[in-house]
Design a protein around this motif. Structure first.
Motif, PDB file in Angstrom:
ATOM      1  N   SER A 147       0.812  -1.206   0.000  1.00  0.00           N
ATOM      2  CA  SER A 147       0.000   0.000   0.000  1.00  0.00           C
ATOM      3  C   SER A 147       0.851   1.264   0.000  1.00  0.00           C
ATOM      4  CB  SER A 147      -0.931   0.020   1.221  1.00  0.00           C
ATOM      5  OG  SER A 147      -1.800  -1.090   1.213  1.00  0.00           O
ATOM      6  N   CYS A 148       2.074   1.166   0.472  1.00  0.00           N
ATOM      7  CA  CYS A 148       2.966   2.322   0.525  1.00  0.00           C
ATOM      8  C   CYS A 148       3.749   2.447  -0.777  1.00  0.00           C
ATOM      9  CB  CYS A 148       3.950   2.193   1.687  1.00  0.00           C
ATOM     10  SG  CYS A 148       3.173   2.289   3.314  1.00  0.00           S
ATOM     11  N   PRO A 149       4.147   3.667  -1.135  1.00  0.00           N
ATOM     12  CA  PRO A 149       5.026   3.830  -2.299  1.00  0.00           C
ATOM     13  C   PRO A 149       6.272   2.969  -2.154  1.00  0.00           C
ATOM     14  CG  PRO A 149       4.215   5.964  -1.558  1.00  0.00           C
ATOM     15  CD  PRO A 149       3.788   4.961  -0.521  1.00  0.00           C
ATOM     16  N   PHE A 150       6.689   2.349  -3.236  1.00  0.00           N
ATOM     17  CA  PHE A 150       7.862   1.474  -3.279  1.00  0.00           C
ATOM     18  C   PHE A 150       7.699   0.252  -2.371  1.00  0.00           C
ATOM     19  CE2 PHE A 150       9.317   5.960  -3.622  1.00  0.00           C
ATOM     20  CZ  PHE A 150       9.585   5.966  -4.980  1.00  0.00           C
ATOM     21  N   SER A 151       6.434  -0.122  -2.075  1.00  0.00           N
ATOM     22  CA  SER A 151       6.132  -1.308  -1.234  1.00  0.00           C
ATOM     23  C   SER A 151       6.852  -1.235   0.100  1.00  0.00           C
ATOM     24  CB  SER A 151       6.528  -2.591  -1.982  1.00  0.00           C
ATOM     25  OG  SER A 151       5.912  -2.650  -3.239  1.00  0.00           O
ATOM     26  N   ALA A 152       6.843  -0.039   0.702  1.00  0.00           N
ATOM     27  CA  ALA A 152       7.687   0.208   1.870  1.00  0.00           C
ATOM     28  C   ALA A 152       6.936   0.244   3.189  1.00  0.00           C
ATOM     29  CB  ALA A 152       8.430   1.537   1.685  1.00  0.00           C
ATOM     30  N   CYS A 153       5.657  -0.187   3.222  1.00  0.00           N
ATOM     31  CA  CYS A 153       4.951  -0.207   4.505  1.00  0.00           C
ATOM     32  C   CYS A 153       5.626  -1.212   5.435  1.00  0.00           C
ATOM     33  CB  CYS A 153       3.486  -0.584   4.299  1.00  0.00           C
ATOM     34  SG  CYS A 153       2.467   0.752   3.654  1.00  0.00           S
ATOM     35  N   PRO A 154       5.886  -0.818   6.680  1.00  0.00           N
ATOM     36  CA  PRO A 154       6.722  -1.633   7.583  1.00  0.00           C
ATOM     37  C   PRO A 154       5.955  -2.728   8.314  1.00  0.00           C
ATOM     38  CG  PRO A 154       6.162   0.408   8.662  1.00  0.00           C
ATOM     39  CD  PRO A 154       5.536   0.479   7.289  1.00  0.00           C
ATOM     40  N   PHE A 155       5.123  -3.500   7.603  1.00  0.00           N
ATOM     41  CA  PHE A 155       4.440  -4.620   8.243  1.00  0.00           C
ATOM     42  C   PHE A 155       4.117  -5.658   7.187  1.00  0.00           C
ATOM     43  CE2 PHE A 155       1.351  -1.256   7.331  1.00  0.00           C
ATOM     44  CZ  PHE A 155       0.441  -1.909   6.526  1.00  0.00           C
ATOM     45  N   SER A 156       3.850  -6.871   7.637  1.00  0.00           N
ATOM     46  CA  SER A 156       3.476  -7.951   6.731  1.00  0.00           C
ATOM     47  C   SER A 156       2.010  -8.291   6.949  1.00  0.00           C
ATOM     48  CB  SER A 156       4.350  -9.187   6.977  1.00  0.00           C
ATOM     49  OG  SER A 156       4.198  -9.635   8.319  1.00  0.00           O
ATOM     50  N   GLY A 157       1.457  -9.100   6.042  1.00  0.00           N
ATOM     51  CA  GLY A 157       0.057  -9.432   6.134  1.00  0.00           C
ATOM     52  C   GLY A 157      -0.818  -8.278   5.690  1.00  0.00           C
ATOM     53  N   ARG A 158      -2.030  -8.199   6.252  1.00  0.00           N
ATOM     54  CA  ARG A 158      -3.000  -7.181   5.840  1.00  0.00           C
ATOM     55  C   ARG A 158      -3.777  -6.699   7.053  1.00  0.00           C
ATOM     56  NH1 ARG A 158      -3.640  -6.410   0.659  1.00  0.00           N
ATOM     57  NH2 ARG A 158      -5.067  -4.738   0.111  1.00  0.00           N
ATOM     58  N   ILE A 159      -4.002  -5.387   7.137  1.00  0.00           N
ATOM     59  CA  ILE A 159      -4.765  -4.820   8.245  1.00  0.00           C
ATOM     60  C   ILE A 159      -5.982  -4.075   7.705  1.00  0.00           C
ATOM     61  CG2 ILE A 159      -2.750  -4.656   9.750  1.00  0.00           C
ATOM     62  CD1 ILE A 159      -2.610  -1.677   9.111  1.00  0.00           C
ATOM     63  N   PHE A 160      -7.028  -4.038   8.514  1.00  0.00           N
ATOM     64  CA  PHE A 160      -8.279  -3.361   8.157  1.00  0.00           C
ATOM     65  C   PHE A 160      -8.806  -3.851   6.808  1.00  0.00           C
ATOM     66  CE2 PHE A 160      -5.647  -0.013  10.344  1.00  0.00           C
ATOM     67  CZ  PHE A 160      -6.178  -0.238  11.599  1.00  0.00           C
ATOM     68  N   GLY A 161      -8.689  -5.134   6.539  1.00  0.00           N
ATOM     69  CA  GLY A 161      -9.011  -5.669   5.218  1.00  0.00           C
ATOM     70  C   GLY A 161     -10.487  -5.938   5.015  1.00  0.00           C
ATOM     71  N   GLY A 162     -11.053  -5.365   3.956  1.00  0.00           N
ATOM     72  CA  GLY A 162     -12.368  -5.771   3.505  1.00  0.00           C
ATOM     73  C   GLY A 162     -12.206  -6.872   2.468  1.00  0.00           C
ATOM     74  N   ASP A 163     -13.213  -7.702   2.305  1.00  0.00           N
ATOM     75  CA  ASP A 163     -13.115  -8.827   1.380  1.00  0.00           C
ATOM     76  C   ASP A 163     -13.391  -8.382  -0.051  1.00  0.00           C
ATOM     77  OD1 ASP A 163     -12.512 -10.668   3.361  1.00  0.00           O
ATOM     78  OD2 ASP A 163     -14.632 -11.062   3.782  1.00  0.00           O
ATOM     79  N   PRO A 164     -12.519  -8.731  -0.990  1.00  0.00           N
ATOM     80  CA  PRO A 164     -12.791  -8.452  -2.404  1.00  0.00           C
ATOM     81  C   PRO A 164     -13.993  -9.249  -2.879  1.00  0.00           C
ATOM     82  CG  PRO A 164     -10.479  -9.040  -2.030  1.00  0.00           C
ATOM     83  CD  PRO A 164     -11.219  -9.376  -0.773  1.00  0.00           C
ATOM     84  N   GLU A 165     -14.665  -8.750  -3.896  1.00  0.00           N
ATOM     85  CA  GLU A 165     -15.820  -9.440  -4.458  1.00  0.00           C
ATOM     86  C   GLU A 165     -15.534  -9.867  -5.894  1.00  0.00           C
ATOM     87  OE1 GLU A 165     -19.345  -7.119  -4.108  1.00  0.00           O
ATOM     88  OE2 GLU A 165     -19.155  -6.873  -1.928  1.00  0.00           O
TER      89      GLU A 165
END
Length: 261
Positions: free
Chosen positions: A66-84
């Motif tokens: 989600s961050c520019p250059f894939s630089a968000c400092p965490f793994s997995g997913r947070i606050f995730g809504g389900d894709p349809e």
């Protein structure tokens, strides 16, 4: 206060303004919307080369991509809504690191197969209805200046390029157009079972799309992990038929704020 001091203060304020603007823009891009310019014809006629849109990053929550250059400092997913199923999604390619945009066809646990160009979901063919033809001029398109692929080949530059158009209805009732040019190797596939935590994507321009029907080890996309999803594409803001989105005289008047279906 001396003239030199006033100039120094003015320069400092300018630098502060620029820094604050960059921080706000970076925060906006990270948390809310990411700009995306369509570089290829793999999603015609839903999306055209030169369409400019903003990707809704709040739709599925946030991952490191989600961050520019894939630089968000965490793994997995947070606050995730389900894709349809049927969402048009921008995602980070599992191998080559590029951002792709395709339609979400398969959810975790689904069995996907294409037989003679017809999509089957969990053993049931999707509903198809003829939808006329998609026509465009055979000429260089976008910054890459590539020519479209035509069903009515051979076509000379400046002539009309034709593709067969079909309305495809997915389970749940979403209907969208797909294009067909000719028989291709991806018109017949084995059965793919989508693993847990992954998704299966296809382009609407079925004979001109690099997607989940081909493994990433041989140049395709394969199954895409949930954490690689960047966001959902909801609306085209504007569209340029020229080499650059800044060529405003080539903007397509019928695509301003066009909803993506």
């Amino acid at each position: 206060m001396t003239t030199e001091a006033k100039k120094g203060d003015g320069l400092l304020e300018t630098i502060k303004t620029v820094v604050y603007a960059l921080l706000i823009a970076g925060l906006f891009r990270t948390l809310f919307f990411q700009p995306f310019w369509i570089p290829s014809g793999s999603m015609k006629d839903t999306l055209l080369i030169g369409d400019f849109l903003f990707v809704n990053k709040m739709a599925y929550g946030y991952s490191q991509y989600s961050c520019p250059f894939s630089a968000c400092p965490f793994s997995g997913r947070i606050f995730g809504g389900d894709p349809e199923r049927g969402d048009v999604v921008v995602f980070h390619h599992p191998v080559n690191g590029q951002d792709f945009i395709k339609r979400l066809i398969g959810l975790p646990g689904d069995k996907i197969q294409v037989t003679d160009g017809v999509l089957k979901l969990n053993g049931t063919p999707v509903q198809l209805e003829p939808a006329g033809q998609f026509e465009e001029i055979f000429e260089p398109q976008g910054p890459n200046r590539g020519f479209p692929i035509c069903q009515n080949q051979p076509v000379r530059r400046g002539e009309v390029c034709v593709k067969e158009r079909t309305a495809e209805t997915l389970p749940g009732g979403l209907t969208h157009n797909i294009l067909n040019v000719s028989d291709s190797r991806t018109d017949n596939t084995p059965v793919f079972t989508v693993p847990e935590g992954h998704f299966f994507f296809m382009g609407d321009n079925r004979d001109n799309s690099t997607d989940s029907r081909v493994s990433p080890t041989v140049g395709g996309v394969g199954f895409v992990p949930f954490e690689n999803l960047i966001g959902r594409a909801d609306r085209v803001m504007f569209s340029s038929a020229g080499r650059s989105l800044f060529y405003f005289w080539t903007w397509r008047s019928d695509r301003f704020f066009k909803a993506i279906e």
